[in-house]
Design an enzyme around this catalytic site. Structure first.
Site, short mmCIF file in Angstrom:
data_model
loop_
_atom_site.label_atom_id
_atom_site.label_comp_id
_atom_site.label_asym_id
_atom_site.label_seq_id
_atom_site.Cartn_x
_atom_site.Cartn_y
_atom_site.Cartn_z
N SER A 54 0.73 -1.19 -0.15
CA SER A 54 -0.01 0.31 -0.61
C SER A 54 0.70 1.03 -0.29
CB SER A 54 -1.01 -0.15 0.81
OG SER A 54 -1.94 1.43 1.66
N TYR A 103 -2.14 -0.08 10.11
CA TYR A 103 -2.42 -0.84 8.13
C TYR A 103 -1.39 -1.00 7.91
CZ TYR A 103 -4.16 -0.95 3.85
OH TYR A 103 -4.01 -1.45 2.51
#
Length: 340
Positions: A131, A156
């Site tokens: 990501s 995350y």
């Protein structure tokens, strides 16, 4: 007739997994999809994607959770996939602030099961979703895969950075070719309901106010789903080998002596959030009621992808404009919810 190459797509009922599985079937792959169909967001949307995939001749589905090692091992032993694309993960920066344990279970434990299964089944190439959030506190723009990314600002992001480290370990120890893809703010038809485009569109149509963080001054490298999928499909057969020029005295973060690579897949054009909202308003023909708020904890003010490596290695540069991409999303949204 030549046997079709077999490929496993994890998170196949998810936003990217759905579009990728569809495209791979069109390209002549034999696709096996797995998903745990969890309720992080509206499960009926996942079933809707899945129902479309199940109509394809070369698609097979298994409801499995990545954290269930026994089920994953059995599937690999039976199918022996040539390629694996791991997209299943607990997504979302903001959710990681309130549900941290979900990220370690899915994104670390689940990914380890995939790495182990690939190692034991001699998978030719494992591609996995990382990501843009791994860039964290980095300020050097555009974000390059060659930059150091050791300052995540959400769990995350930390879990995605951990995936890259775990993949490198398996590439180094077991010669497993791995490629990590850092996606930049993906949007498009069948998108996730927890993403800004979906939330804004729904609220504007219902005449409800939208929450605009950082007073709309946030910039995002919004990347249309078809560009993400095109990047992935070009990279699947591009199996990494060790970089012979790699030097441990001056380590390059994007490559290795091992068969390991990292790529950004982003539009290479940051757009201010306020402009993004304007385009939604234009396409809907309706103004938004804006509630301007400060930046949220865990959010970065700007993302901007350097895609030079992607262009060099697979001759592809994502370039769908937000005007085109948002238009396609809103066409899908109005049609999909008209029939609900």
């Amino acid at each position: 007739m030549a046997k079709k190459p077999s490929i496993l797509v994890t998170g196949a009922a998810g936003f990217i997994g759905f579009h990728l599985s569809k495209k791979l079937c069109d390209m002549g792959y034999s696709v096996t999809g797995i998903d745990n169909l969890n309720d992080y967001y509206d499960v009926s949307l996942k079933h809707s994607r899945l129902n479309r995939l199940k109509q394809l001749t070369d698609f097979t589905f298994h409801q499995l959770d990545l954290t269930g090692k026994k089920g994953i091992d059995e599937l690999f032993n039976k199918s022996g996939f040539k390629y694996v694309v791991n997209l299943a993960a607990q997504a979302g920066v903001r959710y990681s602030l309130t549900n941290p344990y979900a990220y370690l279970e899915s994104n670390l434990h689940g990914f380890l099961n995939i790495l182990e299964a690939c190692r034991h089944n001699k998978t030719a190439h494992l591609i996995y979703a990382s990501s843009s959030s791994v860039y964290g506190a980095n300020k050097n723009m555009p974000f390059s895969v060659h930059h150091n990314v050791d300052h995540p600002i959400s769990l995350y992001a930390a879990s995605k950075k951990s995936n890259e480290l775990m993949a490198h370990t398996y590439s180094a120890l077991y010669n497993l070719p791995t490629t990590g893809l850092r996606f930049f703010t993906v949007y498009g038809p069948y998108g996730r309901p927890d993403m800004a485009l979906f939330i804004f569109t729904k609220a504007i149509l219902e005449g409800k106010p939208i929450e605009v963080y950082n007073h709309g001054k946030m910039k995002r490298d919004f990347t249309y789903i078809d560009d993400i999928v095109e990047g992935i499909t070009r990279l699947i057969p591009t199996v990494p080998t060790g970089n012979t020029a790699w030097n441990g005295m001056q380590p390059d973060a994007a490559t290795s002596f091992a068969p390991y690579r990292l790529y950004n897949i982003g539009n290479n054009t940051p757009v201010e959030l306020m402009r993004f909202i304007e385009v939604i308003e234009e396409k809907l023909g309706k103004k938004a009621v804006k509630n301007l708020l400060p930046i949220q904890v865990g959010d970065v003010p700007e993302t901007f992808a350097d895609v030079d490596d992607l262009i060099r290695d697979v001759d592809f540069k994502p370039d769908t404009s937000i005007e085109v991409g948002i238009g396609k999303f809103i066409e899908w949204y109005t049609d999909y919810y008209k029939h609900k």
